[in-house]
Motif scaffolding. Structure first.
Motif: not given
Length: 93
Positions: A44-59
């Motif tokens: 879950a922690s690794e998934r959160t990190a991946v999603h945080a990264y893609t959220d930054v890319m999207r932004t």
């Protein structure tokens, strides 16, 4: 697009198409992230990190699109920053 000797309006159209293609590729891959995380058995922690990264890319992509739309640099009415005369002298404007 000087290296392709395109008129300004045609170069703008081509750049827009290339940017749209890159965004569509990103969105396609972004939709596959949950399945990729599952196949890699991420925590879950690794998934959160991946999603945080893609959220930054999207932004970043969205911010770039917004800037280009409002800055006027790429509008057909924008003037070149370097005039042909100044460019031949190696100067700006």
């Amino acid at each position: 697009m000087r290296e392709q000797n395109l008129p300004r309006t045609q170069a703008i159209t081509q750049i827009i198409q290339e940017a749209d293609t890159a965004v569509q590729r990103f969105l396609h891959h972004d939709r596959q992230i949950p399945a990729l995380c599952s196949s890699l058995d991420l925590t879950a922690s690794e998934r959160t990190a991946v999603h945080a990264y893609t959220d930054v890319m999207r932004t970043m992509i969205r911010g770039n699109c917004d800037w280009h739309r409002t800055a006027g640099r790429y509008s057909p009415q924008a003037r070149p920053l370097i005039t042909p005369t100044a460019q031949s002298r190696g100067g700006a404007l």
